[in-house]
Design an enzyme around this catalytic site. Structure first.
Site, PDB file in Angstrom:
ATOM      1  N   CYS A 280     -10.327  53.108 -59.916  1.00 49.65           N
ATOM      2  CA  CYS A 280     -11.765  53.014 -60.175  1.00 49.65           C
ATOM      3  C   CYS A 280     -12.359  51.823 -59.434  1.00 49.65           C
ATOM      4  O   CYS A 280     -11.649  51.074 -58.768  1.00 49.65           O
ATOM      5  CB  CYS A 280     -12.041  52.866 -61.671  1.00 49.65           C
ATOM      6  SG  CYS A 280     -11.301  51.352 -62.362  1.00 49.65           S
TER       7      CYS A 280
ATOM      8  N   CYS B 237     -10.944  48.348 -60.007  1.00 48.89           N
ATOM      9  CA  CYS B 237      -9.716  48.069 -59.248  1.00 48.89           C
ATOM     10  C   CYS B 237     -10.070  47.510 -57.877  1.00 48.89           C
ATOM     11  O   CYS B 237      -9.468  46.543 -57.399  1.00 48.89           O
ATOM     12  CB  CYS B 237      -8.876  49.343 -59.094  1.00 48.89           C
ATOM     13  SG  CYS B 237      -8.333  50.086 -60.637  1.00 48.89           S
TER      14      CYS B 237
ATOM     15  N   ASP C 253      17.757  49.342 -10.435  1.00 40.05           N
ATOM     16  CA  ASP C 253      17.981  50.576 -11.171  1.00 40.05           C
ATOM     17  C   ASP C 253      18.363  51.642 -10.152  1.00 40.05           C
ATOM     18  O   ASP C 253      18.062  51.507  -8.962  1.00 40.05           O
ATOM     19  CB  ASP C 253      16.712  50.955 -11.929  1.00 40.05           C
ATOM     20  CG  ASP C 253      16.867  52.262 -12.678  1.00 40.05           C
ATOM     21  OD1 ASP C 253      17.868  52.416 -13.384  1.00 40.05           O
ATOM     22  OD2 ASP C 253      15.979  53.117 -12.548  1.00 40.05           O
TER      23      ASP C 253
ATOM     24  N   CYS D 148      -3.757  21.328 -21.867  1.00 43.36           N
ATOM     25  CA  CYS D 148      -4.123  21.974 -23.128  1.00 43.36           C
ATOM     26  C   CYS D 148      -2.865  22.488 -23.825  1.00 43.36           C
ATOM     27  O   CYS D 148      -2.710  22.348 -25.045  1.00 43.36           O
ATOM     28  CB  CYS D 148      -5.079  23.140 -22.880  1.00 43.36           C
ATOM     29  SG  CYS D 148      -6.617  22.698 -22.058  1.00 43.36           S
TER      30      CYS D 148
ATOM     31  N   CYS E 166      -5.770  24.742 -19.145  1.00 43.70           N
ATOM     32  CA  CYS E 166      -4.856  24.119 -18.188  1.00 43.70           C
ATOM     33  C   CYS E 166      -3.584  23.693 -18.908  1.00 43.70           C
ATOM     34  O   CYS E 166      -3.448  23.839 -20.116  1.00 43.70           O
ATOM     35  CB  CYS E 166      -5.515  22.922 -17.501  1.00 43.70           C
ATOM     36  SG  CYS E 166      -5.913  21.564 -18.645  1.00 43.70           S
TER      37      CYS E 166
ATOM     38  N   ASP F 217      11.928  51.439 -11.809  1.00 48.58           N
ATOM     39  CA  ASP F 217      10.726  52.268 -11.736  1.00 48.58           C
ATOM     40  C   ASP F 217      10.412  52.995 -13.026  1.00 48.58           C
ATOM     41  O   ASP F 217       9.387  53.639 -13.135  1.00 48.58           O
ATOM     42  CB  ASP F 217      10.849  53.299 -10.608  1.00 48.58           C
ATOM     43  CG  ASP F 217      11.719  54.481 -11.013  1.00 48.58           C
ATOM     44  OD1 ASP F 217      12.718  54.258 -11.718  1.00 48.58           O
ATOM     45  OD2 ASP F 217      11.383  55.622 -10.636  1.00 48.58           O
TER      46      ASP F 217
ATOM     47  N   ASP G  17      12.752  50.569 -17.850  1.00 47.60           N
ATOM     48  CA  ASP G  17      13.033  49.349 -17.102  1.00 47.60           C
ATOM     49  C   ASP G  17      12.098  48.205 -17.487  1.00 47.60           C
ATOM     50  O   ASP G  17      12.317  47.065 -17.070  1.00 47.60           O
ATOM     51  CB  ASP G  17      12.889  49.601 -15.586  1.00 47.60           C
ATOM     52  CG  ASP G  17      13.901  50.608 -15.067  1.00 47.60           C
ATOM     53  OD1 ASP G  17      15.020  50.635 -15.600  1.00 47.60           O
ATOM     54  OD2 ASP G  17      13.565  51.363 -14.140  1.00 47.60           O
TER      55      ASP G  17
END
Length: 827
Positions: free
Chosen positions: A91, A94, A511, A27, A24, A710, A714
């Site tokens: 090796c 490592c 657009d 929080c 909520c 669309d 966008d």
């Protein structure tokens, strides 16, 4: 002139922490407060929907200090998996040194290093830069691998698991609470049921059964409220979990006393309230489930964008073409892309010729021709030719990655409505707790004998009547019913916030391609000269264009096919660079091209001067056709405006809204369309970032902005706008990034959406008033203020009934939205 110097904070990157356990607004406030106290933190923004905290430092900040601050506030920072590429290991020793170094980093839970793959997988809360520094101290080089797709999948799986857990708990709680509710409330609401239960099951046995079922509800699906609510109460920062925990525990505890120790209660107060505790849990879980289902969709847009990038690239290594994972591609690598494949990274074309669908970037449906020296963008689709490319940007530097970041940043912004919820929640929960405590103390000190019992009964009544079940239902039920009705009207609200902000829109930005227009090129104009027949000209031109893969050519061929024309035989086809094409069709020469081609042939294009002027004013580029040495016709191919667009623009103007067009198309075409439709403002030739900037400018000048688009390109603008509206015929990503989707693909859905927004928000306000004001008004009654004058006490059973009535009212009020009718034209 003195140039301002950048501050230290400008060079310090933001830190993003995932936060689990927030339920909520209170929080959110606690997490923000805890993080803001960490040294070096300049500002904090916590988003409940995305479950992330964005920290802006003004100095070096210890990431582990941030993690500890979140955990001390009662929440979790989930471990993440970071994959590193390690160079120089030879090796097993490592491997051991690298693993030891990584496991020694604070916040690392596990680290596994593989010598064969030269990779390290680290789980924990440490950041990648700290891990890389630890590896480098051991003498090896390391870099983080781009695992964006994997991270997106992991986040989605977590949200799916959370939603599944809530659904499971909701079903269990409902199944267990229903018989409790019937057994207890049925005796008060159904005549004769009390006597029937007493005669068959027995009232005492009924209470025993209710005790077992309610105990199961609280200990199983209701356990989450105690796990979070009680620690929050212990820290002195109660939230709604605390109220649910205390309210249900009080109702259950009082009922247990009434069941097993009835002698300690005064006469007339021996009642059980198991149904209140059980039903409260079920109703709150319902609200939580609806919320989780909505929140789970916030990351789908990112997942789809990440999914546009192929997993494998064909790369030339040591003279051979091999397939490697996309994250292994480096700048300068030579790649091959076959027809139909997605381009893996941003690159430059070295060899080949093809058309590439760049609609995800430009929003335009016409594929773009790519030849040597031109650039291509990762995620776009190669259509019909093979290309050899040189990688110019990989990983987080690609255009697609930038689009993903834009969407994440815009979606992570905190909405104003959340601040209102924060304020209301922060005072309501502790106020109720305080009211119950005051009630207990006053009755204990001043009440008649037995004072302790009266104090307990009335405190329980206060907690029960103020229990936030109606609050948990007030907004989600209105959103659920309102969005369901909207879907019937062709409008899909993906995010409840849009219902609260759409009514405030001052500008609708749109657009062009696929929004105002159909989104695909078609033959729109064909005029023929005297002596020529239209179908003959179209058939001859289509026969020539059938040899071309250009989208304009395909539109002409498609028009001929739709007209049912048979294409004549073609011979001697030739492309004339910069001019057009020519061929012999049906035994006669045919030339198709621009006006300069016709003039070179000595043909008078002035014959179509008026038509060419009109086409130019409409933003169309005309082509000419000559047959057998004579000018035969003028042709134009364009993206036609939808039939619903003009009335939609008019309806928006009638609502007092301004309409702006933001498009990646060329300015001439955009201005021509704006003049035809009466659009108020135009922003043309813009890429995704430019669309976001344009939306921000409109927000600064006018206020609330709704953006309608669309295309994948966008997505950032849809997320940046106060309300993102996607055309239903557009791409999936655009829909996932939007708040509202016009499922019919018609702009006429916007006036309907605005009216429904106003109705739904009004309904939410009514529900919130009922949930808060109604219960709050009855708190004094539950506390016993009427007792001194009239001897009236509100028994917890009536408190539970009032609480239930509050929820029923909220549900019934929300259901009124099912009868909503749009005042304007339907979508």
């Amino acid at each position: 002139m003195n140039t301002p110097q950048p501050t230290t904070a400008d060079h310090i990157p933001r830190i993003t922490l995932p936060v689990e356990g927030m339920t909520c607004a209170s929080c959110v406030g606690r997490v923000e407060k805890a993080l803001s106290k960490v040294p070096g933190v300049a500002s904090v923004s916590v988003n409940l929907a995305t479950e992330q905290a964005v920290i802006r430092p003004d100095a070096a900040v210890d990431r582990m200090a941030l993690v500890r601050a979140v955990e001390n506030a009662g929440f979790d920072v989930p471990p993440a998996a970071i994959e590193l590429e390690i160079e120089g290991m030879t090796c097993a020793s490592c491997v051991g040194r690298v693993e030891k170094a990584l496991r020694g980093v604070p916040g690392v839970q596990s680290a596994t290093v593989n010598l064969a793959t030269e990779r390290a997988v680290v789980h924990g809360v440490a950041d990648a830069s700290t891990l890389i520094a630890a590896v480098e101290k051991t003498g090896f080089d390391a870099r983080e691998l781009d695992r964006a797709a994997a991270h997106a999948d992991e986040a989605a799986q977590k949200k799916d698991a959370e939603r599944d857990a809530l659904r499971r708990d909701l079903l269990i709680a409902t199944a267990l609470a229903l018989p409790v509710f019937i057994l207890e409330m049925g005796t008060h609401m159904v005549p004769g049921m009390h006597a029937w239960i007493d005669a068959t099951l027995g009232m005492r046995n009924s209470w025993y059964l209710q005790f077992v079922l309610t105990l199961l509800v609280l200990a199983w699906p209701g356990r989450r409220f105690y796990q979070h609510g009680l620690p929050a109460l212990q820290r002195g920062a109660p939230d709604m979990n605390s109220l649910v925990a205390v309210g249900t525990a009080a109702a259950f505890g009082y009922s247990v006393v009434a069941t097993f120790l009835p002698g300690v209660l005064p006469a007339g107060t021996i009642n059980v309230y198991y149904e209140a505790a059980a039903v409260i849990v079920a109703l709150i879980l319902l609200g939580r489930f609806l919320e989780a289902r909505a929140k789970g969709r916030t990351s789908e847009a990112i997942r789809r964008l990440v999914g546009l990038q192929p997993k494998v690239a064909h790369v030339m290594r040591n003279g051979q073409l091999i397939d490697i994972p996309i994250h292994e591609v480096g700048v300068g690598d030579i790649l091959e892309v076959r027809p139909g494949e997605r381009i893996p990274v941003d690159a430059e074309v070295m060899q080949g010729r093809s058309f590439v669908d760049e609609s995800m970037i430009t929003g335009e449906p016409v594929p773009v021709e790519k030849t040597h020296g031109t650039t291509v963008v990762g995620g776009t689709v190669n259509q019909n030719g093979a290309l050899t490319l040189r990688a110019t940007a990989v990983g987080s530097h690609t255009v697609l990655a930038q689009i993903i970041r834009l969407v994440e940043q815009a979606q992570g912004a905190k909405l104003p409505v959340q601040a209102l919820v924060d304020k209301v929640t922060l005072w309501f929960v502790p106020t109720v707790m305080l009211a119950a405590l005051i009630t207990f103390v006053v009755w204990l000190v001043f009440g008649p004998a037995p004072a302790l019992t009266y104090a307990l009964v009335n405190a329980v009544a206060v907690l029960i009547i103020a229990c936030p079940c109606a609050m948990g239902l007030a907004t989600p039920t209105s959103i659920m019913v309102g969005t369901g009705r909207a879907a019937e009207l062709g409008v899909l609200f993906r995010k409840g916030e849009a219902l609260q902000t759409l009514k405030d829109a001052r500008v609708v930005a749109v657009d062009k391609t696929g929004t105002l227009t159909e989104g695909r090129p078609v033959l729109t104009d064909l005029e023929v000269a005297d002596g020529f027949e239209r179908n003959t000209v179209l058939a001859h031109v289509a026969a020539v264009e059938a040899r071309s893969e250009h989208p304009i050519a395909r539109a002409i061929v498609s028009a001929a096919q739709k007209a049912g024309l048979d294409l004549p035989e073609l011979a001697q086809f030739e492309s004339v660079t910069g001019m057009g094409v020519r061929a012999v069709v049906g035994g006669v020469p045919v030339h198709v091209g621009a006006d300069r081609y016709m003039r070179e042939l000595g043909l008078p294009v002035e014959l179509f001067a008026d038509t060419a002027q009109r086409l130019g004013d409409e933003g169309k580029s005309p082509l000419y056709a000559a047959i057998d040495g004579q000018l035969a016709g003028i042709i134009a191919v364009s993206d036609p405006i939808k039939a619903s667009t003009p009335p939609a623009i008019a309806a928006l103007h009638e609502l007092g809204l301004k309409v702006a067009m933001i498009t990646g198309d060329n300015a001439r075409t955009a201005q021509a369309i704006a003049r035809r439709l009466g659009i108020d403002e135009v922003e043309a030739e813009v890429l995704p970032q430019g669309k976001v900037d344009a939306v921000r400018r409109l927000q600064a000048e006018h206020g609330t902005v709704a953006f309608v688009g669309d295309g994948i390109n966008d997505a950032p603008a849809l997320a940046q706008a106060d309300i993102g509206v996607a055309i239903g015929t557009g791409t999936d990503v655009a829909m996932e990034s939007a708040d509202v989707v016009l499922m019919s693909g018609s702009l006429l859905g916007i006036p309907t959406a605005i009216a429904l927004s106003q109705a739904t928000l009004g309904n939410i306000r009514q529900n919130m008033f009922w949930a808060f004001a109604y219960n709050t008004a009855l708190i004094p009654v539950a506390a016993g203020v009427l007792y001194p004058a009239w001897g009236i006490l509100l028994s917890p059973i009536f408190a539970a009934a009032a609480m239930a009535m509050s929820s029923v009212f909220v549900l019934a009020n929300a259901l009124r939205l099912r009868r909503f009718q749009p005042t304007g034209p339907a979508a």
